[in-house]
Design a protein around this motif. Sequence first.
Motif, PDB file in Angstrom:
ATOM      1  N   MET A  65       0.831  -1.204   0.000  1.00 10.92           N
ATOM      2  CA  MET A  65       0.000   0.000   0.000  1.00 10.92           C
ATOM      3  C   MET A  65       0.869   1.259   0.000  1.00 10.92           C
ATOM      4  SD  MET A  65      -3.088  -1.010  -0.239  1.00 10.92           S
ATOM      5  CE  MET A  65      -4.039   0.461   0.153  1.00 10.92           C
ATOM      6  N   VAL A  66       2.001   1.199   0.700  1.00 11.47           N
ATOM      7  CA  VAL A  66       2.918   2.343   0.694  1.00 11.47           C
ATOM      8  C   VAL A  66       3.487   2.547  -0.699  1.00 11.47           C
ATOM      9  CG1 VAL A  66       5.153   3.169   1.529  1.00 11.47           C
ATOM     10  CG2 VAL A  66       3.508   2.207   3.142  1.00 11.47           C
ATOM     11  N   GLU A  67       3.852   1.457  -1.355  1.00 11.61           N
ATOM     12  CA  GLU A  67       4.408   1.578  -2.708  1.00 11.61           C
ATOM     13  C   GLU A  67       3.383   2.212  -3.651  1.00 11.61           C
ATOM     14  OE1 GLU A  67       7.181  -0.713  -5.869  1.00 11.61           O
ATOM     15  OE2 GLU A  67       6.319  -1.877  -4.237  1.00 11.61           O
ATOM     16  N   ARG A  68       2.132   1.809  -3.542  1.00 12.38           N
ATOM     17  CA  ARG A  68       1.067   2.390  -4.365  1.00 12.38           C
ATOM     18  C   ARG A  68       0.970   3.884  -4.104  1.00 12.38           C
ATOM     19  NH1 ARG A  68      -3.733   4.399  -3.340  1.00 12.38           N
ATOM     20  NH2 ARG A  68      -5.491   4.185  -4.798  1.00 12.38           N
ATOM     21  N   SER A  69       1.008   4.268  -2.833  1.00 11.24           N
ATOM     22  CA  SER A  69       0.904   5.675  -2.467  1.00 11.24           C
ATOM     23  C   SER A  69       2.070   6.478  -3.025  1.00 11.24           C
ATOM     24  CB  SER A  69       0.854   5.807  -0.937  1.00 11.24           C
ATOM     25  OG  SER A  69       0.837   7.151  -0.542  1.00 11.24           O
ATOM     26  N   VAL A  70       3.276   5.934  -2.932  1.00  9.62           N
ATOM     27  CA  VAL A  70       4.463   6.628  -3.436  1.00  9.62           C
ATOM     28  C   VAL A  70       4.399   6.763  -4.954  1.00  9.62           C
ATOM     29  CG1 VAL A  70       6.983   6.490  -3.680  1.00  9.62           C
ATOM     30  CG2 VAL A  70       5.906   5.946  -1.492  1.00  9.62           C
ATOM     31  N   LEU A  71       3.953   5.712  -5.626  1.00  6.14           N
ATOM     32  CA  LEU A  71       3.833   5.768  -7.091  1.00  6.14           C
ATOM     33  C   LEU A  71       2.843   6.852  -7.521  1.00  6.14           C
ATOM     34  CD1 LEU A  71       3.816   1.947  -7.895  1.00  6.14           C
ATOM     35  CD2 LEU A  71       5.495   3.593  -8.735  1.00  6.14           C
ATOM     36  N   LEU A  72       1.749   6.988  -6.776  1.00 10.96           N
ATOM     37  CA  LEU A  72       0.757   8.007  -7.114  1.00 10.96           C
ATOM     38  C   LEU A  72       1.309   9.419  -6.894  1.00 10.96           C
ATOM     39  CD1 LEU A  72      -2.561   6.473  -5.731  1.00 10.96           C
ATOM     40  CD2 LEU A  72      -1.954   6.894  -8.103  1.00 10.96           C
ATOM     41  N   LYS A  73       2.145   9.577  -5.868  1.00 11.80           N
ATOM     42  CA  LYS A  73       2.723  10.895  -5.596  1.00 11.80           C
ATOM     43  C   LYS A  73       3.712  11.314  -6.685  1.00 11.80           C
ATOM     44  CE  LYS A  73       2.370  10.610  -0.549  1.00 11.80           C
ATOM     45  NZ  LYS A  73       3.120  10.399   0.713  1.00 11.80           N
ATOM     46  N   GLY A  74       4.331  10.337  -7.343  1.00 13.23           N
ATOM     47  CA  GLY A  74       5.362  10.652  -8.326  1.00 13.23           C
ATOM     48  C   GLY A  74       4.906  10.523  -9.762  1.00 13.23           C
ATOM     49  N   LEU A  75       3.595  10.601 -10.003  1.00 12.22           N
ATOM     50  CA  LEU A  75       3.074  10.349 -11.346  1.00 12.22           C
ATOM     51  C   LEU A  75       3.683  11.251 -12.411  1.00 12.22           C
ATOM     52  CD1 LEU A  75      -0.743   9.622 -10.907  1.00 12.22           C
ATOM     53  CD2 LEU A  75       1.067   8.053 -11.589  1.00 12.22           C
ATOM     54  N   GLN A  76       3.941  12.509 -12.084  1.00  2.83           N
ATOM     55  CA  GLN A  76       4.429  13.459 -13.080  1.00  2.83           C
ATOM     56  C   GLN A  76       5.935  13.705 -12.984  1.00  2.83           C
ATOM     57  OE1 GLN A  76       2.250  14.343 -15.398  1.00  2.83           O
ATOM     58  NE2 GLN A  76       0.748  13.151 -14.254  1.00  2.83           N
ATOM     59  N   HIS A  77       6.634  12.927 -12.167  1.00  8.80           N
ATOM     60  CA  HIS A  77       8.075  13.175 -12.008  1.00  8.80           C
ATOM     61  C   HIS A  77       8.848  12.589 -13.192  1.00  8.80           C
ATOM     62  CE1 HIS A  77      12.092  13.401 -10.310  1.00  8.80           C
ATOM     63  NE2 HIS A  77      11.603  14.165  -9.364  1.00  8.80           N
ATOM     64  N   PRO A  78       9.777  13.354 -13.776  1.00 12.06           N
ATOM     65  CA  PRO A  78      10.465  12.883 -14.983  1.00 12.06           C
ATOM     66  C   PRO A  78      11.411  11.706 -14.769  1.00 12.06           C
ATOM     67  CG  PRO A  78      11.404  14.950 -14.206  1.00 12.06           C
ATOM     68  CD  PRO A  78      10.162  14.722 -13.402  1.00 12.06           C
ATOM     69  N   PHE A  79      11.785  11.420 -13.518  1.00 12.02           N
ATOM     70  CA  PHE A  79      12.746  10.353 -13.292  1.00 12.02           C
ATOM     71  C   PHE A  79      12.204   9.246 -12.376  1.00 12.02           C
ATOM     72  CE2 PHE A  79      15.346  14.202 -14.130  1.00 12.02           C
ATOM     73  CZ  PHE A  79      15.862  13.798 -15.353  1.00 12.02           C
ATOM     74  N   LEU A  80      10.889   9.189 -12.222  1.00 10.10           N
ATOM     75  CA  LEU A  80      10.263   8.105 -11.461  1.00 10.10           C
ATOM     76  C   LEU A  80       9.337   7.332 -12.383  1.00 10.10           C
ATOM     77  CD1 LEU A  80       9.268   9.862  -8.100  1.00 10.10           C
ATOM     78  CD2 LEU A  80      11.369   8.625  -8.643  1.00 10.10           C
ATOM     79  N   VAL A  81       9.302   6.011 -12.212  1.00 10.56           N
ATOM     80  CA  VAL A  81       8.416   5.191 -13.035  1.00 10.56           C
ATOM     81  C   VAL A  81       6.966   5.570 -12.750  1.00 10.56           C
ATOM     82  CG1 VAL A  81       8.179   3.273 -11.381  1.00 10.56           C
ATOM     83  CG2 VAL A  81       7.996   2.828 -13.831  1.00 10.56           C
ATOM     84  N   GLY A  82       6.129   5.614 -13.806  1.00 10.07           N
ATOM     85  CA  GLY A  82       4.737   6.033 -13.657  1.00 10.07           C
ATOM     86  C   GLY A  82       3.796   4.855 -13.467  1.00 10.07           C
TER      87      GLY A  82
END
Length: 268
Positions: A1-18
């Motif tokens: 659940m934490v990983e899901r939350s972190v992924l959602l926070k970084g949706l628009q970041h150019p160097f994080l997987v979407g």
Amino acid sequence: MVERSVLLKGLQHPFLVGLHFSFQTSHTLVFVLDYINGGELFYHLQREGAFPEFKPRYPPGDLNILLDSGGHVVLTDFGLCKEGMSVGGTMQTYCGTPEYLAPEVLLGHAYSGAVDWWGLGSVLYEMLHGLPPFYSRSKAEMFENILHAPLQLHRSVSQSARSLLQGLLERDCTKRLRGEQDLAELQGHTFFLSINWDDQLARKVPPLFIPNLSGPCDEKREKYFDPEFTLLPVPASLGLSDMLGDVANGAFPGFSYMPPAEVGVTEP
């Protein structure tokens, strides 16, 4: 659940997987992520032995560092992230990849975000030397090295890189490079003076290595990934009915994610 939350926070970041979707079946939790086909950074490192010093000036990240089709770094795998950390807050969970554990974690002490800067130093050291600092095939010996062995730097390492590694791999976490300025202190270090951080974030800086791929959907990824991963069997397909069954299964309430723009997708 934490990983899901972190992924959602970084949706628009150019160097994080979407993240595109997340859902659960009766047996599985599923993340549908960006397709990143330029290879795994440490697979490239394994084949080259070590990188010339100018390559790591591209901001190193954490483990699971991938390259996209254009050669830009993409970070993935946030399963061990800690949410809700306040400035000055501490943690006590004993977790992480053995080669990159900070001394305070090994000693069982309460630790702060300074452990991330130790991890950064470990990754940067490995990029320049080919192996993590204090490495040994024996975990017990490696842990002993992390706690007590002197930091060995190759004589080819420049003075600025030497200063950076010594600052990041400082055993006393109160003296470790980061200070009160945190990231700003790192960005201002002489090793990174040639970087324009705004251009870097905007992906305007051409990567030094560009994968030989036709584009972001090129499937010739076997040249840039270890066969240990590319030869794994492909799981059975999942249709939209599996995604919609998420609510009924409900083992992880709130895990499902479907972006508003894609809610109208129908199964062929």
